[in-house]
Design a protein around this motif. Structure first.
Motif, PDB file in Angstrom:
ATOM      1  N   VAL A   1       0.850  -1.192   0.000  1.00 17.20           N
ATOM      2  CA  VAL A   1       0.000   0.000   0.000  1.00 17.20           C
ATOM      3  C   VAL A   1       0.883   1.238   0.000  1.00 17.20           C
ATOM      4  CG1 VAL A   1      -1.732   1.309   1.262  1.00 17.20           C
ATOM      5  CG2 VAL A   1      -1.872  -1.192   1.196  1.00 17.20           C
ATOM      6  N   GLN A   2       0.553   2.188  -0.858  1.00 15.40           N
ATOM      7  CA  GLN A   2       1.268   3.460  -0.906  1.00 15.40           C
ATOM      8  C   GLN A   2       0.304   4.598  -0.644  1.00 15.40           C
ATOM      9  OE1 GLN A   2       3.104   3.459  -4.807  1.00 15.40           O
ATOM     10  NE2 GLN A   2       4.940   2.449  -4.022  1.00 15.40           N
ATOM     11  N   LEU A   3       0.850   5.666  -0.049  1.00  8.43           N
ATOM     12  CA  LEU A   3       0.072   6.881   0.180  1.00  8.43           C
ATOM     13  C   LEU A   3       0.510   7.936  -0.818  1.00  8.43           C
ATOM     14  CD1 LEU A   3       0.134   7.210   4.087  1.00  8.43           C
ATOM     15  CD2 LEU A   3      -1.501   5.994   2.652  1.00  8.43           C
ATOM     16  N   GLN A   4      -0.458   8.594  -1.430  1.00  2.94           N
ATOM     17  CA  GLN A   4      -0.172   9.659  -2.393  1.00  2.94           C
ATOM     18  C   GLN A   4      -0.797  10.947  -1.901  1.00  2.94           C
ATOM     19  OE1 GLN A   4       1.740   9.592  -5.401  1.00  2.94           O
ATOM     20  NE2 GLN A   4       1.492  11.771  -5.034  1.00  2.94           N
ATOM     21  N   ALA A   5       0.060  11.899  -1.543  1.00  7.47           N
ATOM     22  CA  ALA A   5      -0.407  13.213  -1.094  1.00  7.47           C
ATOM     23  C   ALA A   5      -0.462  14.163  -2.270  1.00  7.47           C
ATOM     24  CB  ALA A   5       0.515  13.756  -0.011  1.00  7.47           C
ATOM     25  N   SER A   6      -1.448  15.024  -2.280  1.00 10.15           N
ATOM     26  CA  SER A   6      -1.595  16.016  -3.348  1.00 10.15           C
ATOM     27  C   SER A   6      -2.333  17.231  -2.803  1.00 10.15           C
ATOM     28  CB  SER A   6      -2.350  15.418  -4.531  1.00 10.15           C
ATOM     29  OG  SER A   6      -3.662  15.041  -4.147  1.00 10.15           O
ATOM     30  N   GLY A   7      -2.413  18.273  -3.643  1.00 10.66           N
ATOM     31  CA  GLY A   7      -3.175  19.446  -3.271  1.00 10.66           C
ATOM     32  C   GLY A   7      -2.341  20.644  -2.874  1.00 10.66           C
ATOM     33  N   GLY A   8      -1.039  20.460  -2.806  1.00 14.14           N
ATOM     34  CA  GLY A   8      -0.186  21.586  -2.477  1.00 14.14           C
ATOM     35  C   GLY A   8      -0.091  22.577  -3.618  1.00 14.14           C
ATOM     36  N   GLY A   9       0.546  23.706  -3.321  1.00 15.01           N
ATOM     37  CA  GLY A   9       0.715  24.720  -4.343  1.00 15.01           C
ATOM     38  C   GLY A   9       1.132  26.036  -3.744  1.00 15.01           C
ATOM     39  N   LEU A  10       1.060  27.054  -4.566  1.00 17.31           N
ATOM     40  CA  LEU A  10       1.390  28.415  -4.153  1.00 17.31           C
ATOM     41  C   LEU A  10       0.101  29.164  -3.841  1.00 17.31           C
ATOM     42  CD1 LEU A  10       3.360  30.806  -3.832  1.00 17.31           C
ATOM     43  CD2 LEU A  10       3.097  31.219  -6.297  1.00 17.31           C
ATOM     44  N   VAL A  11       0.045  29.763  -2.671  1.00 10.61           N
ATOM     45  CA  VAL A  11      -1.147  30.490  -2.262  1.00 10.61           C
ATOM     46  C   VAL A  11      -0.728  31.752  -1.529  1.00 10.61           C
ATOM     47  CG1 VAL A  11      -1.348  29.210  -0.087  1.00 10.61           C
ATOM     48  CG2 VAL A  11      -3.386  30.258  -1.096  1.00 10.61           C
ATOM     49  N   GLN A  12      -1.535  32.785  -1.637  1.00  5.69           N
ATOM     50  CA  GLN A  12      -1.236  34.039  -0.946  1.00  5.69           C
ATOM     51  C   GLN A  12      -1.593  33.922   0.535  1.00  5.69           C
ATOM     52  OE1 GLN A  12      -3.312  37.175  -3.013  1.00  5.69           O
ATOM     53  NE2 GLN A  12      -1.694  37.358  -4.544  1.00  5.69           N
ATOM     54  N   PRO A  13      -0.948  34.720   1.362  1.00  7.62           N
ATOM     55  CA  PRO A  13      -1.323  34.736   2.781  1.00  7.62           C
ATOM     56  C   PRO A  13      -2.815  35.009   2.946  1.00  7.62           C
ATOM     57  CG  PRO A  13       0.722  35.918   2.450  1.00  7.62           C
ATOM     58  CD  PRO A  13       0.208  35.596   1.074  1.00  7.62           C
ATOM     59  N   GLY A  14      -3.416  34.257   3.860  1.00  3.67           N
ATOM     60  CA  GLY A  14      -4.850  34.360   4.065  1.00  3.67           C
ATOM     61  C   GLY A  14      -5.665  33.407   3.223  1.00  3.67           C
ATOM     62  N   GLY A  15      -5.019  32.764   2.286  1.00  3.72           N
ATOM     63  CA  GLY A  15      -5.717  31.845   1.408  1.00  3.72           C
ATOM     64  C   GLY A  15      -5.907  30.467   2.013  1.00  3.72           C
ATOM     65  N   SER A  16      -6.477  29.571   1.209  1.00  3.70           N
ATOM     66  CA  SER A  16      -6.789  28.218   1.665  1.00  3.70           C
ATOM     67  C   SER A  16      -6.298  27.179   0.669  1.00  3.70           C
ATOM     68  CB  SER A  16      -8.302  28.054   1.834  1.00  3.70           C
ATOM     69  OG  SER A  16      -8.825  28.923   2.806  1.00  3.70           O
ATOM     70  N   LEU A  17      -5.991  26.015   1.202  1.00  4.54           N
ATOM     71  CA  LEU A  17      -5.686  24.843   0.395  1.00  4.54           C
ATOM     72  C   LEU A  17      -6.260  23.631   1.101  1.00  4.54           C
ATOM     73  CD1 LEU A  17      -1.900  25.263  -0.603  1.00  4.54           C
ATOM     74  CD2 LEU A  17      -3.849  25.314  -2.165  1.00  4.54           C
ATOM     75  N   ARG A  18      -6.574  22.613   0.307  1.00  2.00           N
ATOM     76  CA  ARG A  18      -6.981  21.341   0.893  1.00  2.00           C
ATOM     77  C   ARG A  18      -6.060  20.248   0.365  1.00  2.00           C
ATOM     78  NH1 ARG A  18     -12.581  17.809   1.052  1.00  2.00           N
ATOM     79  NH2 ARG A  18     -12.084  17.344  -1.118  1.00  2.00           N
ATOM     80  N   LEU A  19      -5.338  19.637   1.261  1.00  2.00           N
ATOM     81  CA  LEU A  19      -4.458  18.530   0.912  1.00  2.00           C
ATOM     82  C   LEU A  19      -5.229  17.222   1.000  1.00  2.00           C
ATOM     83  CD1 LEU A  19      -1.211  19.503   2.868  1.00  2.00           C
ATOM     84  CD2 LEU A  19      -2.003  20.278   0.622  1.00  2.00           C
ATOM     85  N   SER A  20      -4.911  16.319   0.091  1.00  2.00           N
ATOM     86  CA  SER A  20      -5.519  14.985   0.094  1.00  2.00           C
ATOM     87  C   SER A  20      -4.424  13.940   0.188  1.00  2.00           C
ATOM     88  CB  SER A  20      -6.318  14.760  -1.191  1.00  2.00           C
ATOM     89  OG  SER A  20      -7.365  15.684  -1.328  1.00  2.00           O
ATOM     90  N   CYS A  21      -4.772  12.826   0.763  1.00  2.00           N
ATOM     91  CA  CYS A  21      -3.846  11.694   0.860  1.00  2.00           C
ATOM     92  C   CYS A  21      -4.658  10.439   0.596  1.00  2.00           C
ATOM     93  CB  CYS A  21      -3.199  11.659   2.234  1.00  2.00           C
ATOM     94  SG  CYS A  21      -2.088  10.265   2.503  1.00  2.00           S
ATOM     95  N   VAL A  22      -4.335   9.766  -0.503  1.00  2.00           N
ATOM     96  CA  VAL A  22      -5.104   8.596  -0.914  1.00  2.00           C
ATOM     97  C   VAL A  22      -4.233   7.350  -0.783  1.00  2.00           C
ATOM     98  CG1 VAL A  22      -6.399   7.516  -2.776  1.00  2.00           C
ATOM     99  CG2 VAL A  22      -6.420   9.995  -2.523  1.00  2.00           C
ATOM    100  N   ALA A  23      -4.797   6.321  -0.200  1.00  2.00           N
ATOM    101  CA  ALA A  23      -4.103   5.036  -0.093  1.00  2.00           C
ATOM    102  C   ALA A  23      -4.405   4.190  -1.325  1.00  2.00           C
ATOM    103  CB  ALA A  23      -4.536   4.307   1.170  1.00  2.00           C
ATOM    104  N   SER A  24      -3.366   3.533  -1.844  1.00  2.00           N
ATOM    105  CA  SER A  24      -3.533   2.745  -3.069  1.00  2.00           C
ATOM    106  C   SER A  24      -4.273   1.438  -2.817  1.00  2.00           C
ATOM    107  CB  SER A  24      -2.168   2.441  -3.689  1.00  2.00           C
ATOM    108  OG  SER A  24      -1.371   1.688  -2.780  1.00  2.00           O
ATOM    109  N   GLY A  25      -4.368   1.051  -1.562  1.00  2.00           N
ATOM    110  CA  GLY A  25      -5.076  -0.173  -1.205  1.00  2.00           C
ATOM    111  C   GLY A  25      -5.694  -0.031   0.172  1.00  2.00           C
TER     112      GLY A  25
END
Length: 117
Positions: free
Chosen positions: A1-25
């Motif tokens: 089983v592997q974990l894949q994280a995603s959702g990062g990026g460049l955002v301005q102060p005060g902004g929002s992001l949602r990170l996801s982590c999906v298991a392959s199994g």
């Protein structure tokens, strides 16, 4: 089983992001799911953890701004990050601790979050 994280990026102060982590199994049983982060030149630190049974803990620096959640049926965990600050800039890693069940401690490869104007 592997974990894949995603959702990062460049955002301005005060902004929002949602990170996801999906298991392959399927991961049958866990003691804890967590998000960590590591900024350049600093040690990896715990950001948020969801302990089996429902207890949730956050680092003081993110309390009230970040929310950890998971959906076992979707094999996914999330980290909702609001009111982001430059000091939140780091590589974020997801972790699932199943050592009490199958001896495995799973880590994703990390996703970069950069908070900058």
């Amino acid at each position: 089983v592997q974990l894949q994280a995603s959702g990062g990026g460049l955002v301005q102060p005060g902004g929002s992001l949602r990170l996801s982590c999906v298991a392959s199994g399927s991961i049958f049983g866990f003691s804890r799911m967590a998000w960590y982060r590591q900024a350049p030149g600093k040690q990896r630190e715990l950001v948020a953890e969801l302990i089996s049974g429902g207890m949730i803990n956050y680092a003081d620096s993110v309390k009230g701004r970040f929310t950890i959640s998971e959906d076992n049926a979707k094999r996914t965990m999330w980290l909702q990050m609001n009111s982001l600050k430059p000091e939140d800039t780091a590589v974020y890693y997801c972790n699932v601790d199943s050592r009490n069940f199958n001896g495995m401690d799973y880590w994703g490869k990390g996703t970069q979050v950069t908070v900058s104007s």
